[in-house]
Each structure stands twice: as structure tokens, then as C-alpha cells.
Design an enzyme around this catalytic site. Structure first.
Site, PDB file in Angstrom:
ATOM      1  N   CYS A   1      23.480  34.686  74.669  1.00 42.45           N
ATOM      2  CA  CYS A   1      24.650  34.390  75.479  1.00 42.45           C
ATOM      3  C   CYS A   1      25.910  34.952  74.803  1.00 42.45           C
ATOM      4  O   CYS A   1      25.892  36.066  74.293  1.00 42.45           O
ATOM      5  CB  CYS A   1      24.722  32.882  75.709  1.00 42.45           C
ATOM      6  SG  CYS A   1      25.791  32.330  77.039  1.00 42.45           S
ATOM      7  N   SER A   2      26.997  34.192  74.799  1.00 41.03           N
ATOM      8  CA  SER A   2      28.252  34.686  74.218  1.00 41.03           C
ATOM      9  C   SER A   2      28.210  34.760  72.702  1.00 41.03           C
ATOM     10  O   SER A   2      29.190  35.177  72.070  1.00 41.03           O
ATOM     11  CB  SER A   2      29.429  33.811  74.669  1.00 41.03           C
ATOM     12  OG  SER A   2      29.253  32.468  74.268  1.00 41.03           O
TER      13      SER A   2
END
Length: 211
Positions: free
Chosen positions: A100-101
């Protein structure tokens, strides 16, 4: 093989638990949950905490690094202690990975310059300022760097890495034993497939910002 799974305030739980469930099944794997300070670290929902048994300083040279994403990512991009640890760990790691981030944290540490990488679809546009080339692929492998798209893609990244380390058959065995056979009730798992009004709503109302 030492696997360091990074925790920080307001990480997304599945980002780290998904890879943990598959990577912990690598033969002779040792998994350490690490953070700037040892102790419980709370996920972004506020309901769950995972204990970091060791500080970053206690695990300077892991073989594998896993960095999750979450709503706490913007603060960690400014966390010099974490960024410096990532640079040090990456200098000797065999694999450096994110979900993800979490790829934005790797990028902020200068580890993804000139490399292809992915992230959650809402945060892909934050990669180019750090010199990374964003792609919407679910799992991206560029040299020793593996990045996964949003949240659930961490399981795919973990299985990909198990295959690279322990071989395809072992990875298939792990997939079988975890019964990872996704059959979602809806076909809305990407912005290309989801109803357009939902995509627009999340783009408009996203609170994620690096500014």
C-alpha cells in the site's frame, strides 16, 4: 532468515498481517515486529494494536524488510529515525518490500529512485516526486524491491516473495494451506472495476495528503 516487519502509529493491519501469514512460513524464517520504540503500536482503525518486540536499532540488518501503509504514512515520511534505519537496513537486505502507501516511505528514504513501484490507487500520484515510476500493477518486482498495491495485495506480494526465496512449490503449498483462493462477492476491487461514483467519491474525499 530474519524478516523485519515495520510498525508505526496508524498503520493498516492487513498490510502487515497479510505478508506475515505467508512469509512466516518460509523455512528457517524469524519474524521480528519492529518500531522506533518497543511496545504496542495501534493500527489506523484504533481498535487493534500489535506489539513491536524490538526497536529498529535492535534489528539493523534484516534479510527482508516489510513496510506497511496506512493513514500514518504522511507522518512517517518525515520520520528521520525510520528513514535512516531503512537506508541502513536496505544497504544489506536481500529483499526490501512494501504494501500500500508503504512504498511512499521507501521512496522518501530514496530507495525507489528510477524504479517501478506500486501503491494504493489513491496514493500512486505521490510516487513520481520521489523519482519512482508508478504502475497500477498489483505486485511490482524491480530488482530486490517488491511493492504491493492496496492492503490485500500484501498477501500476493508475500506469496511472490516466498516463491523467490523458497521456490514455486513451497509458495503453492503456503497458498494451499492458507486457502488463499479469493472469490469476492463483488467485482469492485479496483478503480477500473468499481462503480465510477464510488471512485470519484473517494478521490474527492480522501484525507491522505503529503502537503
Amino acid at each position: 532468515m530474519q524478516i523485519a516487519m515495520v510498525l508505526y502509529d496508524r498503520f493498516t493491519a492487513l498490510d502487515i498481517i497479510g505478508p506475515y501469514e505467508v512469509l512466516s512460513r518460509i523455512p528457517d524464517a524469524r519474524v521480528d515486529f519492529v518500531a522506533v520504540q518497543a511496545g504496542p503500536v495501534r493500527a489506523d482503525t484504533g481498535f487493534l494494536a500489535i506489539t513491536a518486540d524490538k526497536t529498529l536499532a535492535e534489528v539493523p540488518h534484516p534479510d527482508v524488510v516489510v513496510v506497511p501503509g496506512g493513514s500514518g504514512t504522511p507522518a512517517e515520511i518525515e520520520n528521520d529515525t525510520l528513514l535512516e534505519w531503512l537506508r541502513t537496513a536496505d544497504s544489506t537486505s536481500t529483499w526490501t518490500t512494501s504494501v500500500c502507501s508503504g512504498s511512499l516511505i521507501l521512496a522518501a528514504a530514496g530507495l525507489l529512485q528510477g524504479r517501478r513501484a506500486t501503491s494504493h490507487w489513491l496514493t500512486l500520484d505521490y510516487l513520481p516526486p520521489y523519482g519512482a515510476e508508478p504502475t497500477g500493477e498489483r505486485v511490482v518486482s524491480d530488482g530486490k524491491y517488491l511493492t504491493a498495491a492496496g492492503v490485500s495485495a500484501g498477501i500476493d506480494m508475500g506469496l511472490t516473495l516466498v516463491g523467490k526465496i523458497a521456490g514455486d512449490e513451497h509458495a503453492q503449498a503456503v497458498q494451499l494451506l492458507t486457502e488463499y483462493d479469493p472469490q469476492p462477492p463483488y467485482d469492485a476491487g479496483s478503480p477500473q472495476k468499481a462503480p465510477a461514483h464510488l471512485v470519484e467519491e473517494f478521490r474527492t474525499n480522501s484525507r491522505f495528503s503529503l502537503t
